[in-house]
Write an enzyme that holds these catalytic residues in place. Structure first.
Site, PDB file in Angstrom:
ATOM      1  N   ARG A 138       0.871  -1.184   0.000  1.00 35.60           N
ATOM      2  CA  ARG A 138       0.000   0.000   0.000  1.00 35.60           C
ATOM      3  C   ARG A 138       0.905   1.229   0.000  1.00 35.60           C
ATOM      4  O   ARG A 138       2.081   1.153   0.347  1.00 35.60           O
ATOM      5  CB  ARG A 138      -0.904  -0.014   1.228  1.00 35.60           C
ATOM      6  CG  ARG A 138      -1.828  -1.240   1.255  1.00 35.60           C
ATOM      7  CD  ARG A 138      -2.953  -1.069   2.256  1.00 35.60           C
ATOM      8  NE  ARG A 138      -3.699  -2.304   2.458  1.00 35.60           N
ATOM      9  CZ  ARG A 138      -4.743  -2.689   1.721  1.00 35.60           C
ATOM     10  NH1 ARG A 138      -5.151  -1.940   0.724  1.00 35.60           N
ATOM     11  NH2 ARG A 138      -5.368  -3.816   1.987  1.00 35.60           N
ATOM     12  N   GLY A 139       0.357   2.370  -0.394  1.00 38.11           N
ATOM     13  CA  GLY A 139       1.151   3.599  -0.492  1.00 38.11           C
ATOM     14  C   GLY A 139       2.101   3.525  -1.681  1.00 38.11           C
ATOM     15  O   GLY A 139       1.938   2.657  -2.550  1.00 38.11           O
ATOM     16  N   ILE A 193     -11.274  -8.394  -3.098  1.00 36.24           N
ATOM     17  CA  ILE A 193     -11.946  -9.511  -2.442  1.00 36.24           C
ATOM     18  C   ILE A 193     -13.308  -9.047  -1.937  1.00 36.24           C
ATOM     19  O   ILE A 193     -14.247  -9.823  -1.824  1.00 36.24           O
ATOM     20  CB  ILE A 193     -11.044 -10.063  -1.317  1.00 36.24           C
ATOM     21  CG1 ILE A 193     -11.435 -11.479  -0.965  1.00 36.24           C
ATOM     22  CG2 ILE A 193     -11.041  -9.172  -0.100  1.00 36.24           C
ATOM     23  CD1 ILE A 193     -10.376 -12.218  -0.183  1.00 36.24           C
ATOM     24  N   ASP A 194     -13.416  -7.734  -1.663  1.00 34.03           N
ATOM     25  CA  ASP A 194     -14.674  -7.192  -1.143  1.00 34.03           C
ATOM     26  C   ASP A 194     -15.746  -7.082  -2.229  1.00 34.03           C
ATOM     27  O   ASP A 194     -16.905  -6.809  -1.910  1.00 34.03           O
ATOM     28  CB  ASP A 194     -14.449  -5.801  -0.531  1.00 34.03           C
ATOM     29  CG  ASP A 194     -13.502  -5.822   0.653  1.00 34.03           C
ATOM     30  OD1 ASP A 194     -13.213  -6.922   1.147  1.00 34.03           O
ATOM     31  OD2 ASP A 194     -13.053  -4.742   1.073  1.00 34.03           O
ATOM     32  N   MET A 237     -14.207 -10.093   5.747  1.00 42.09           N
ATOM     33  CA  MET A 237     -13.724  -8.842   5.166  1.00 42.09           C
ATOM     34  C   MET A 237     -14.868  -8.033   4.585  1.00 42.09           C
ATOM     35  O   MET A 237     -15.943  -8.562   4.311  1.00 42.09           O
ATOM     36  CB  MET A 237     -12.676  -9.142   4.119  1.00 42.09           C
ATOM     37  CG  MET A 237     -11.352  -9.395   4.792  1.00 42.09           C
ATOM     38  SD  MET A 237     -10.044  -9.744   3.689  1.00 42.09           S
ATOM     39  CE  MET A 237      -8.662  -9.518   4.786  1.00 42.09           C
ATOM     40  N   TYR A 345      -7.429 -13.198   7.124  1.00 37.91           N
ATOM     41  CA  TYR A 345      -6.192 -13.391   6.348  1.00 37.91           C
ATOM     42  C   TYR A 345      -6.062 -14.813   5.804  1.00 37.91           C
ATOM     43  O   TYR A 345      -5.390 -15.039   4.795  1.00 37.91           O
ATOM     44  CB  TYR A 345      -4.965 -13.001   7.176  1.00 37.91           C
ATOM     45  CG  TYR A 345      -4.917 -11.505   7.428  1.00 37.91           C
ATOM     46  CD1 TYR A 345      -4.787 -10.613   6.369  1.00 37.91           C
ATOM     47  CD2 TYR A 345      -5.048 -10.989   8.701  1.00 37.91           C
ATOM     48  CE1 TYR A 345      -4.780  -9.251   6.577  1.00 37.91           C
ATOM     49  CE2 TYR A 345      -5.031  -9.609   8.923  1.00 37.91           C
ATOM     50  CZ  TYR A 345      -4.905  -8.750   7.858  1.00 37.91           C
ATOM     51  OH  TYR A 345      -4.901  -7.406   8.058  1.00 37.91           O
ATOM     52  N   ILE A 347      -8.545 -16.446   4.592  1.00 38.32           N
ATOM     53  CA  ILE A 347      -9.390 -16.442   3.393  1.00 38.32           C
ATOM     54  C   ILE A 347      -8.642 -15.784   2.237  1.00 38.32           C
ATOM     55  O   ILE A 347      -8.629 -16.273   1.106  1.00 38.32           O
ATOM     56  CB  ILE A 347     -10.708 -15.690   3.684  1.00 38.32           C
ATOM     57  CG1 ILE A 347     -11.566 -16.488   4.658  1.00 38.32           C
ATOM     58  CG2 ILE A 347     -11.459 -15.372   2.396  1.00 38.32           C
ATOM     59  CD1 ILE A 347     -12.816 -15.780   5.133  1.00 38.32           C
TER      60      ILE A 347
HETATM   61  N1  LIG Z   1      -6.621   8.145  -5.271  1.00 37.38           N
HETATM   62  C1  LIG Z   1      -5.482   7.541  -5.573  1.00 37.38           C
HETATM   63  N2  LIG Z   1      -4.702   7.998  -6.578  1.00 37.38           N
HETATM   64  C2  LIG Z   1      -3.545   7.377  -6.910  1.00 37.38           C
HETATM   65  N3  LIG Z   1      -3.098   6.254  -6.298  1.00 37.38           N
HETATM   66  C3  LIG Z   1      -3.830   5.746  -5.297  1.00 37.38           C
HETATM   67  C4  LIG Z   1      -5.055   6.354  -4.875  1.00 37.38           C
HETATM   68  N4  LIG Z   1      -5.565   5.617  -3.851  1.00 37.38           N
HETATM   69  C5  LIG Z   1      -4.688   4.612  -3.651  1.00 37.38           C
HETATM   70  N5  LIG Z   1      -3.651   4.695  -4.500  1.00 37.38           N
HETATM   71  C6  LIG Z   1      -2.520   3.771  -4.562  1.00 37.38           C
HETATM   72  O1  LIG Z   1      -3.018   2.499  -5.003  1.00 37.38           O
HETATM   73  C7  LIG Z   1      -2.385   1.443  -4.302  1.00 37.38           C
HETATM   74  C8  LIG Z   1      -3.382   0.512  -3.707  1.00 37.38           C
HETATM   75  O2  LIG Z   1      -4.387   1.191  -2.964  1.00 37.38           O
HETATM   76  P1  LIG Z   1      -5.173   0.503  -1.778  1.00 37.38           P
HETATM   77  O3  LIG Z   1      -6.292   1.379  -1.387  1.00 37.38           O
HETATM   78  O4  LIG Z   1      -4.210   0.093  -0.715  1.00 37.38           O
HETATM   79  O5  LIG Z   1      -5.699  -0.859  -2.389  1.00 37.38           O
HETATM   80  P2  LIG Z   1      -6.827  -1.149  -3.480  1.00 37.38           P
HETATM   81  O6  LIG Z   1      -6.288  -0.831  -4.798  1.00 37.38           O
HETATM   82  O7  LIG Z   1      -7.066  -2.592  -3.291  1.00 37.38           O
HETATM   83  O8  LIG Z   1      -8.004  -0.294  -3.112  1.00 37.38           O
HETATM   84  C9  LIG Z   1      -1.477   2.085  -3.270  1.00 37.38           C
HETATM   85  O9  LIG Z   1      -0.164   1.970  -3.719  1.00 37.38           O
HETATM   86  C10 LIG Z   1      -1.941   3.511  -3.190  1.00 37.38           C
HETATM   87  O10 LIG Z   1      -0.900   4.403  -2.908  1.00 37.38           O
HETATM   88  O1  LIG Z   2      -4.595  -5.661   6.587  1.00 35.31           O
HETATM   89  P1  LIG Z   2      -4.604  -5.041   5.250  1.00 35.31           P
HETATM   90  O2  LIG Z   2      -3.576  -5.569   4.333  1.00 35.31           O
HETATM   91  O3  LIG Z   2      -4.589  -3.558   5.314  1.00 35.31           O
HETATM   92  O4  LIG Z   2      -5.944  -5.460   4.562  1.00 35.31           O
HETATM   93  C1  LIG Z   2      -7.203  -5.358   5.138  1.00 35.31           C
HETATM   94  C2  LIG Z   2      -8.198  -4.946   4.127  1.00 35.31           C
HETATM   95  O5  LIG Z   2      -8.138  -5.626   2.917  1.00 35.31           O
HETATM   96  C3  LIG Z   2      -9.440  -5.694   2.360  1.00 35.31           C
HETATM   97  O6  LIG Z   2      -9.724  -7.028   2.163  1.00 35.31           O
HETATM   98  C4  LIG Z   2      -9.548  -4.972   1.065  1.00 35.31           C
HETATM   99  O7  LIG Z   2      -8.315  -4.818   0.519  1.00 35.31           O
HETATM  100  P2  LIG Z   2      -8.154  -4.091  -0.879  1.00 35.31           P
HETATM  101  O8  LIG Z   2      -8.749  -2.707  -0.793  1.00 35.31           O
HETATM  102  O9  LIG Z   2      -6.722  -4.093  -1.158  1.00 35.31           O
HETATM  103  O10 LIG Z   2      -8.929  -4.959  -1.850  1.00 35.31           O
HETATM  104  C5  LIG Z   2     -10.375  -5.054   3.355  1.00 35.31           C
HETATM  105  O11 LIG Z   2     -11.607  -5.672   3.468  1.00 35.31           O
HETATM  106  C6  LIG Z   2      -9.569  -5.084   4.598  1.00 35.31           C
HETATM  107  O12 LIG Z   2      -9.879  -4.042   5.427  1.00 35.31           O
HETATM  108 MG   LIG Z   3      -8.638   0.669  -1.454  1.00 35.22          MG
END
Ligand SMILES: Nc1ncnc2c1ncn2[C@@H]1O[C@H](COP(=O)(O)OP(=O)(O)O)[C@@H](O)[C@H]1O
Ligand SMILES: O=P(O)(O)OC[C@H]1O[C@](O)(COP(=O)(O)O)[C@@H](O)[C@@H]1O
Ligand SMILES: [Mg+2]
Length: 422
Positions: A138-139, A193-194, A237, A345, A347
């Site tokens: 993430r990030g 997954i959500d 989740m 986790y 799952i």
């Molecule tokens: N609004 C956004 N604009 C650009 N990058 C983003 C934005 N939101 C999240 N990201 C980047 O996308 C990646 C995944 O985001 P995250 O919210 O953790 O998971 P998911 O894609 O599953 O929702 C991270 O590296 C994050 O920095």
């Molecule tokens: O512990 P982590 O890696 O932050 O993940 C928890 C989160 O992952 C999720 O399954 C969703 O993850 P994504 O947004 O990456 O799909 C959420 O339901 C849950 O809060």
């Molecule tokens: Mg997200």
């Protein structure tokens, strides 16, 4: 007689103007269950998206392609299946330069992380285990840093596997490439997954998650049913949407109470969850509750903490309900044996089941077809059982949620037999 058709007879390509309808029900009245009407006559509005698949004319010369794959966000069953299929399909097009970006978007900026060369040989068996061969995170870096890195590495095809946040990033990369006039295809494969991405029948990994969630529910049921006044609580989740909880409750048939973020509830009081648990203990002798992690956050103290991607860090509603249940039964002087299971986790780390394996394979192939067709800023999906390309902004404008008025939620309520808790 039989045999293989000649090239003229083999219509294997998708025409650029082939379309798939987004809505397929013609409602006759706004009073029909689930009706979405713009006027009292329920006038038919045709909305469509492009059909996915291989095009006769391709936009890139395979020998000039350097393709990269990146997996971001949390884990989801099927990530390796998609990586595998993207690589295999790219090789079939004749692409020789295929790399994996390690640990999500972070891999674009972290000099200690080198890109991973990918080939059919490398990916052949990766679908046999869960997780992501490439790692996730993430990030990460800014969009302009990521596009700088893509330019330096000569990447002109980027396959982005992730959820809402990842797709926001992918769309920003696409726009930055347009601004810089780079001939780059950015194609997403929705991973959540959500199941919280708009307009799609479902996203990969969801089926597997529901199947695995059922196992946890079954354990909770056996524990609860075998104990004297047993109560099993299973947390699943679902940060902002309760699809896994709703579907697992329906699939298992063992849930008495399903709690999701979209449907408010009271814990205490005459219509609260605890009073219903008392009723269940008195009438059935045991009870099983499943809840999505985002449910009932109003009962917990807000910390305002966020993860590296900016997602709010949620409090543990499962622990809270377990404590409140124990307290409540102690106060009313009725014995209750309360067990709490958090299988989340376990799952998420599973390998994809057969149905998700197929979905991942088709999505992976179509992602590559889309890039070669010259699309960018798109994502692949399944819509009314057909495979399509969606413009990214359309599917991430807000997270998809369970509609409390939907037929599916009412089917779930019929199955659990739970009342309204307000
Ligand atoms: N609004 C956004 N604009 C650009 N990058 C983003 C934005 N939101 C999240 N990201 C980047 O996308 C990646 C995944 O985001 P995250 O919210 O953790 O998971 P998911 O894609 O599953 O929702 C991270 O590296 C994050 O920095
Ligand atoms: O512990 P982590 O890696 O932050 O993940 C928890 C989160 O992952 C999720 O399954 C969703 O993850 P994504 O947004 O990456 O799909 C959420 O339901 C849950 O809060
Ligand atoms: Mg997200």
């Amino acid at each position: 007689m039989g045999g293989y058709p000649s090239d003229e007879e083999w219509h294997g390509h998708i025409n650029n103007n082939d379309r798939v309808l987004l809505k397929v029900i013609r409602f006759s009245s706004p009073t029909s269950a689930g009706a979405e009407c713009i006027d009292p006559d329920c006038t038919w509005v045709e909305q469509w998206v492009h059909r996915a698949g291989p095009r006769e004319k391709i936009y890139f010369k395979p020998e000039e392609v350097k393709a990269a794959i990146v997996t971001c966000g949390g884990l989801c069953p099927g990530l390796n299946d998609v990586i595998r299929q993207v690589v295999i399909t790219l090789e079939i097009y004749g692409v020789k330069k295929i790399v994996g970006i390690p640990f999500g978007y972070r891999g674009f900026s972290d000099n200690d992380l080198s890109e991973m060369p990918l080939s059919r040989k490398v990916v052949q068996n990766i679908h046999l285990s869960g997780g992501s061969l490439l790692g996730v995170s993430r990030g990460g870096p800014s969009v302009s840093d990521m596009v700088d890195s893509m330019e330096e590495r000569g990447i002109n095809m980027l396959f982005v596997l992730g959820g809402n946040g990842t797709h926001a990033g992918a769309n920003a990369i696409h726009n930055e490439c347009l601004k810089r006039r780079l001939k780059v295809a950015v194609v997403g494969v929705p991973k959540t997954i959500d199941n919280d991405i708009l307009l799609m029948d479902k996203t990969f990994g969801f089926d597997t998650a529901v199947e695995e969630a059922q196992r946890a529910i079954n354990s909770a049921y056996i524990e609860a049913h075998s104990a004297y006044h047993g109560i099993g609580i299973v947390k699943l989740m679902g940060r902002s949407s309760g699809f896994i909880a709703m579907h697992a409750a329906l699939a298992s048939g063992q849930i008495d109470i399903c709690l999701i973020p979209e449907v408010p509830f009271h814990l205490h009081g005459p219509h609260g969850v605890l009073r219903h648990l008392k009723y269940l203990i008195e009438t059935k002798g045991s009870a099983v509750v499943c809840l999505a992690e985002g449910a009932g956050q109003n009962f917990l103290k807000k910390t305002n903490a966020t993860d590296a991607s900016g997602n709010i860090v949620l409090g543990d509603i499962g622990v809270h309900i377990q404590q409140e249940t124990k307290k409540y039964f102690k106060e009313i002087g009725i014995h209750a044996d309360v067990k709490y299971i958090d299988p989340t986790y376990m799952i998420r780390a599973c390998r994809a089941n057969a149905s998700d394996g197929i979905l991942c394979a088709v999505l992976g192939q179509n992602a590559v077809h889309g890039a070669f067709a010259g699309y960018s800023g798109i994502t692949v999906g399944i819509c009314n059982t057909h495979y399509v390309y969606f413009p990214i902004p359309e599917v991430i404008s807000y997270p998809r949620a369970v509609d409390p008025n939907s037929r599916m939620w009412h089917r779930c309520l019929t199955s659990t037999g739970q009342p309204d808790f307000v």
